[in-house]
Design a protein around this motif. Sequence first.
Motif, PDB file in Angstrom:
ATOM      1  N   THR A  11       0.857  -1.181   0.000  1.00  0.00           N
ATOM      2  CA  THR A  11       0.000   0.000   0.000  1.00  0.00           C
ATOM      3  C   THR A  11       0.895   1.234   0.000  1.00  0.00           C
ATOM      4  N   ASP A  12       0.333   2.362  -0.354  1.00  0.00           N
ATOM      5  CA  ASP A  12       1.116   3.604  -0.339  1.00  0.00           C
ATOM      6  C   ASP A  12       1.708   3.863   1.049  1.00  0.00           C
ATOM      7  N   GLU A  13       0.888   3.623   2.080  1.00  0.00           N
ATOM      8  CA  GLU A  13       1.349   3.857   3.456  1.00  0.00           C
ATOM      9  C   GLU A  13       2.515   2.936   3.813  1.00  0.00           C
ATOM     10  N   ALA A  14       2.389   1.660   3.452  1.00  0.00           N
ATOM     11  CA  ALA A  14       3.444   0.691   3.774  1.00  0.00           C
ATOM     12  C   ALA A  14       4.727   1.019   3.018  1.00  0.00           C
ATOM     13  N   SER A  60       6.515   4.098   4.426  1.00  0.00           N
ATOM     14  CA  SER A  60       7.205   3.737   5.660  1.00  0.00           C
ATOM     15  C   SER A  60       8.514   3.019   5.343  1.00  0.00           C
ATOM     16  N   ARG A  61       8.480   2.170   4.336  1.00  0.00           N
ATOM     17  CA  ARG A  61       9.681   1.414   3.954  1.00  0.00           C
ATOM     18  C   ARG A  61      10.765   2.354   3.413  1.00  0.00           C
ATOM     19  N   LEU A  62      10.372   3.402   2.735  1.00  0.00           N
ATOM     20  CA  LEU A  62      11.335   4.348   2.172  1.00  0.00           C
ATOM     21  C   LEU A  62      12.184   5.012   3.249  1.00  0.00           C
ATOM     22  N   LEU A  96      14.876  -0.922   2.641  1.00  0.00           N
ATOM     23  CA  LEU A  96      14.824  -0.469   1.256  1.00  0.00           C
ATOM     24  C   LEU A  96      15.956  -1.111   0.443  1.00  0.00           C
ATOM     25  N   GLU A  97      17.136  -1.195   1.025  1.00  0.00           N
ATOM     26  CA  GLU A  97      18.260  -1.834   0.337  1.00  0.00           C
ATOM     27  C   GLU A  97      17.992  -3.312   0.103  1.00  0.00           C
ATOM     28  N   ALA A 100       8.979  -2.212  -6.981  1.00  0.00           N
ATOM     29  CA  ALA A 100       7.633  -2.054  -6.414  1.00  0.00           C
ATOM     30  C   ALA A 100       6.580  -1.784  -7.476  1.00  0.00           C
ATOM     31  N   THR A 101       6.730  -2.414  -8.636  1.00  0.00           N
ATOM     32  CA  THR A 101       5.665  -2.413  -9.644  1.00  0.00           C
ATOM     33  C   THR A 101       4.721  -3.552  -9.283  1.00  0.00           C
TER      34      THR A 101
END
Length: 279
Positions: free
Chosen positions: A61-64, A67-69, A75-76, A101-102
């Motif tokens: 989701t956009d929220e998840a 947060s990961r960013l 992220l790595e 993340a496509t």
Amino acid sequence: MRQHDAEVPDANATYVFAVCRDPDPSSCAGLPGVTHEAPVRLLALDSFTAIVQTVRACDFTDEAWQSRLSDQRELERYARAHHDVVSAVAAACPTVPLPMATVYHADERVREALAKETDRFRAALKRIAHHAEWGVKVYAPPAATAATAATAATDDADRRTGRPVVTTDRVRPAAGAGLAYLERKRGAQRLRERSQEDALRTAETVDEQVGRLATASRRLRPHPQPSTDRRVQILNATYLVAERRSEELALLTRTLRERTGAEIELSGPWVPYSFVGEV
């Protein structure tokens, strides 16, 4: 192309790594992908094959993802997992990587969305077939960096010997000393300018010579160097080179190092991310 049309809790979604033609099924066998909950697999499209993995929709989701960013380690991990799958498949056949993340709601949504990009995939796969991406970074020859150091040394010497750098009403250097100081400053400035011009010519020479060998090229912004690295980067470029010319590229790089005196870093071969276009 990023889709987040799967927002239902506990639902599955389809993560797409890349698009290719006639992949070897064994090329992605055993790869963990971005999750250990499902295998990386092939998804047949009308004209191509997508490399995909079933994931939990709630993880994308956009929220998840936002947060990961903010979690550099996580992220790595995703970036490395994505790249590992793309690289493994690209080693066996021409492959167009998709952005990290496509994600689509289901396999059918993947087919529908990617079918609209058939012409672009076909053009990209034709362009990169039997090619690899190589990076070339060039750093100024020693003479160029020495010129900057010489200018600093001139100023430092003037300070240590007590020669005034700025003339005020209170401090007036003798006419001879002032003229000598100005001449040193002008000489150092001319040396720095000539060295900078030489460095730029070196960058253009390297880019032109490698560009003649390559099928396509892209100039990138020079990378900022760490404060502990005194080198000055004068070229940061990437080239699409036919596989049969890789040894020729290595030889050319060595020749250019000897001819220009510049430090030249050659890296690759890589999956040609820079030459597949926006998909």
